[in-house]
Design a protein around this motif. Structure first.
Motif, mmCIF file in Angstrom:
data_model
loop_
_atom_site.group_PDB
_atom_site.id
_atom_site.type_symbol
_atom_site.label_atom_id
_atom_site.label_comp_id
_atom_site.label_asym_id
_atom_site.label_seq_id
_atom_site.Cartn_x
_atom_site.Cartn_y
_atom_site.Cartn_z
ATOM 1 N N GLU A 107 -56.227 -30.633 21.896
ATOM 2 C CA GLU A 107 -54.344 -30.296 22.099
ATOM 3 C C GLU A 107 -54.097 -29.177 21.785
ATOM 4 O OE1 GLU A 107 -50.180 -33.373 21.108
ATOM 5 O OE2 GLU A 107 -52.782 -33.821 21.303
ATOM 6 N N CYS A 108 -54.137 -29.380 20.675
ATOM 7 C CA CYS A 108 -53.900 -27.606 19.843
ATOM 8 C C CYS A 108 -54.163 -26.511 21.056
ATOM 9 C CB CYS A 108 -54.673 -27.127 18.361
ATOM 10 S SG CYS A 108 -54.570 -28.590 17.305
ATOM 11 N N PHE A 109 -55.253 -26.558 21.840
ATOM 12 C CA PHE A 109 -55.703 -25.640 22.540
ATOM 13 C C PHE A 109 -54.970 -25.935 23.502
ATOM 14 C CE2 PHE A 109 -60.118 -25.106 20.579
ATOM 15 C CZ PHE A 109 -59.607 -24.133 19.608
ATOM 16 N N LEU A 110 -54.129 -26.633 24.188
ATOM 17 C CA LEU A 110 -53.470 -26.691 25.406
ATOM 18 C C LEU A 110 -51.761 -27.169 25.759
ATOM 19 C CD1 LEU A 110 -54.795 -30.322 27.001
ATOM 20 C CD2 LEU A 110 -54.579 -28.835 28.242
ATOM 21 N N LEU A 111 -51.691 -27.078 23.781
ATOM 22 C CA LEU A 111 -50.103 -26.720 23.586
ATOM 23 C C LEU A 111 -50.384 -25.191 23.443
ATOM 24 C CD1 LEU A 111 -49.637 -29.368 20.893
ATOM 25 C CD2 LEU A 111 -48.424 -28.728 22.764
ATOM 26 N N SER A 112 -50.859 -24.195 23.204
ATOM 27 C CA SER A 112 -51.505 -22.951 22.932
ATOM 28 C C SER A 112 -51.279 -22.191 23.609
ATOM 29 C CB SER A 112 -52.123 -22.553 21.948
ATOM 30 O OG SER A 112 -53.481 -22.782 22.649
ATOM 31 N N VAL A 113 -51.998 -23.145 24.871
ATOM 32 C CA VAL A 113 -52.101 -21.896 27.287
ATOM 33 C C VAL A 113 -50.350 -22.491 27.302
ATOM 34 C CG1 VAL A 113 -52.918 -23.027 28.725
ATOM 35 C CG2 VAL A 113 -54.707 -22.532 26.961
ATOM 36 N N MET A 114 -49.658 -24.192 27.114
ATOM 37 C CA MET A 114 -48.449 -23.915 27.317
ATOM 38 C C MET A 114 -47.577 -23.190 26.793
ATOM 39 S SD MET A 114 -48.585 -27.982 27.639
ATOM 40 C CE MET A 114 -47.186 -28.360 28.249
ATOM 41 N N ALA A 115 -47.589 -23.052 25.765
ATOM 42 C CA ALA A 115 -46.735 -21.905 25.514
ATOM 43 C C ALA A 115 -46.827 -20.288 26.390
ATOM 44 C CB ALA A 115 -46.720 -21.350 23.734
ATOM 45 N N TYR A 116 -48.398 -19.793 25.775
ATOM 46 C CA TYR A 116 -48.760 -18.766 26.742
ATOM 47 C C TYR A 116 -47.946 -18.512 28.689
ATOM 48 C CZ TYR A 116 -51.627 -14.947 29.358
ATOM 49 O OH TYR A 116 -51.812 -13.535 29.775
ATOM 50 N N ASP A 117 -48.023 -20.126 29.152
ATOM 51 C CA ASP A 117 -47.080 -19.984 30.315
ATOM 52 C C ASP A 117 -46.084 -19.706 29.890
ATOM 53 O OD1 ASP A 117 -47.348 -21.234 32.973
ATOM 54 O OD2 ASP A 117 -46.524 -23.103 32.233
ATOM 55 N N ARG A 118 -45.564 -20.631 30.246
ATOM 56 C CA ARG A 118 -43.700 -20.310 29.244
ATOM 57 C C ARG A 118 -43.603 -19.144 28.776
ATOM 58 N NH1 ARG A 118 -41.523 -22.397 32.796
ATOM 59 N NH2 ARG A 118 -43.994 -22.445 33.394
ATOM 60 N N TYR A 119 -44.427 -18.543 28.297
ATOM 61 C CA TYR A 119 -44.032 -16.664 28.199
ATOM 62 C C TYR A 119 -43.955 -16.157 29.407
ATOM 63 C CZ TYR A 119 -45.669 -11.958 26.760
ATOM 64 O OH TYR A 119 -46.373 -10.479 27.216
ATOM 65 N N MET A 215 -41.891 -16.162 20.286
ATOM 66 C CA MET A 215 -40.943 -15.254 19.517
ATOM 67 C C MET A 215 -40.807 -14.033 20.996
ATOM 68 S SD MET A 215 -43.002 -13.659 16.188
ATOM 69 C CE MET A 215 -42.165 -11.991 15.837
ATOM 70 N N TYR A 216 -41.142 -13.577 21.585
ATOM 71 C CA TYR A 216 -41.770 -12.984 22.320
ATOM 72 C C TYR A 216 -39.965 -14.027 23.880
ATOM 73 C CZ TYR A 216 -44.635 -9.150 21.799
ATOM 74 O OH TYR A 216 -45.518 -8.058 21.304
ATOM 75 N N ILE A 217 -40.255 -15.118 24.228
ATOM 76 C CA ILE A 217 -39.636 -15.638 24.725
ATOM 77 C C ILE A 217 -38.586 -15.893 24.357
ATOM 78 C CG2 ILE A 217 -38.994 -18.309 25.818
ATOM 79 C CD1 ILE A 217 -41.713 -18.255 25.498
ATOM 80 N N ILE A 218 -38.145 -16.420 22.661
ATOM 81 C CA ILE A 218 -36.651 -16.094 22.614
ATOM 82 C C ILE A 218 -36.350 -14.630 22.723
ATOM 83 C CG2 ILE A 218 -35.440 -16.256 20.753
ATOM 84 C CD1 ILE A 218 -37.625 -18.295 19.379
ATOM 85 N N SER A 219 -37.204 -13.503 22.797
ATOM 86 C CA SER A 219 -36.250 -11.922 22.543
ATOM 87 C C SER A 219 -35.939 -11.646 24.151
ATOM 88 C CB SER A 219 -37.339 -11.509 22.482
ATOM 89 O OG SER A 219 -36.762 -10.023 22.576
ATOM 90 N N SER A 220 -36.804 -12.254 25.219
ATOM 91 C CA SER A 220 -36.667 -11.868 26.232
ATOM 92 C C SER A 220 -35.441 -13.284 26.476
ATOM 93 C CB SER A 220 -37.454 -12.733 27.033
ATOM 94 O OG SER A 220 -37.778 -12.617 28.393
ATOM 95 N N ILE A 221 -34.711 -14.573 25.864
ATOM 96 C CA ILE A 221 -34.232 -14.977 26.846
ATOM 97 C C ILE A 221 -32.670 -14.419 25.533
ATOM 98 C CG2 ILE A 221 -32.764 -16.902 25.977
ATOM 99 C CD1 ILE A 221 -35.832 -18.783 26.269
ATOM 100 N N LEU A 222 -32.521 -14.054 24.968
ATOM 101 C CA LEU A 222 -31.600 -13.145 24.194
ATOM 102 C C LEU A 222 -30.883 -12.393 24.828
ATOM 103 C CD1 LEU A 222 -32.368 -13.795 20.166
ATOM 104 C CD2 LEU A 222 -30.901 -15.449 21.910
ATOM 105 N N GLY A 223 -32.280 -11.203 26.061
ATOM 106 C CA GLY A 223 -31.812 -10.406 26.703
ATOM 107 C C GLY A 223 -31.198 -10.569 28.080
#
Length: 304
Positions: A107-119, A215-223
């Motif tokens: 689950e830890c690995f899957l959640l990090s993969v899902m975060a990378y996917d959203r990135y 961090m990259y996602i939030i930075s991109s959203i704020l832009g």
């Protein structure tokens, strides 16, 4: 020179017979809702063509994992509460420990993969379909499952080599490393060190990957200039962010610590949250916070 223990007694939760029965009913209800909720997500992703994307492929794998994760705990816990299945053999105890740790690591690995996917989806929207194709998403999922089971195989092996001379009572409703180490009459330092190192590699590393991605996602959203655009971008990852916060917070408390034999009662409470409550919350979080899933669910009911 004591007799080697081959069977353990699981205490479960303290309380009267009526409170145990009531708790067993609550657990049974939560288990039913967990299986139905996660199975519904798998079914929706399978039947809805608009959900045939990497994001929902990862989500269906997470739901499949949650079904087995809670199945490895609740049926036995209910038997303990009702007094029909309070004993567990040493081998079964080690198997449950390995099974739950492996699924938790996956689950830890899957959640990090899902975060990378959203990135990739938010930071590189025009190139997303070429970057996150079906081949890569399949490899990432297979790597998550394989990595999860391989990462904890050493812990299960080392725990199986421990000697237990008595007492044989585990103050828990499942077999976990903390409880086993508390009962062992042999040197537990190698297992504690291995647990700490594996936790750092699995839990902390995947958490860092997830945090950096966001961090990259939030930075991109704020832009993003338009308010509607920012809301739409945030809605695609808000559900996952909620799940990540709940999961990593409780998991770090349980495993990322130098000593594994402290606060066993508190560990029992956090384990309840991790293995019973979280798998139940996940499908509801993804349903209520995700427009595409709600639309697919609405179409499914309309067809009926």
């Amino acid at each position: 020179n004591g007799t080697k223990v081959e069977e353990f007694i699981l205490l479960g939760f303290p309380g009267t017979w009526h409170s145990q029965v009531s708790l067993a009913v609550v657990f049974a209800l939560m288990y039913s809702l967990t299986v139905i909720g996660n199975a519904s997500i798998i079914g929706l992703v399978w039947m809805s063509s608009n959900l045939h994307t990497p994001m929902y492929f990862f989500l269906s794998n997470l739901s499949f994992l949650e079904i087995w994760y809670t199945t490895g705990v609740i049926p036995k816990a209910i038997g303990i509460m009702l007094g029909t299945s309070q004993t567990v053999s040493f081998r079964v105890c080690i198997f449950q420990l390995f099974f739950l740790l492996s699924l938790g690591s996956t689950e830890c690995f899957l959640l990090s993969v899902m975060a990378y996917d959203r990135y990739l989806a938010i930071c590189y929207p025009l190139r997303y379909s070429s970057l996150m194709n079906s081949g890569l998403s399949t490899r990432l999922v297979l790597s998550s499952w394989l990595g999860g089971f391989l990462a904890t195989s050493l812990l299960a092996f080392l725990t199986s080599r421990l000697t237990f001379c008595g007492p044989d009572v585990i103050n828990h409703f499942l077999c976990d490393i903390d409880s086993c180490l508390a009962l062992s009459c042999s040197d537990t330092w190698p297992v504690e060190l291995a647990t700490f190192l594996v936790s750092i590699i699995v839990v902390v590393a995947t958490c860092v990957i997830t945090l950096v991605s966001y961090m990259y996602i939030i930075s991109s959203i704020l832009g993003i200039q338009s308010v509607h655009g920012r809301k739409k971008a945030f809605s695609t990852c808000s559900a996952h962010l909620s799940v990540v916060t709940i999961w990593f917070g409780s998991t770090m408390f349980l495993y990322v610590k130098p000593s594994a034999q402290k606060s066993l009662n508190l560990n029992k409470l956090v384990n309840t949250f991790n293995t019973v409550v979280t798998p139940l919350l996940n499908p509801f979080i993804y349903t209520f916070r995700n427009k595409e899933v709600k639309q697919a669910l609405g179409r499914a009911f309309q067809k009926r």
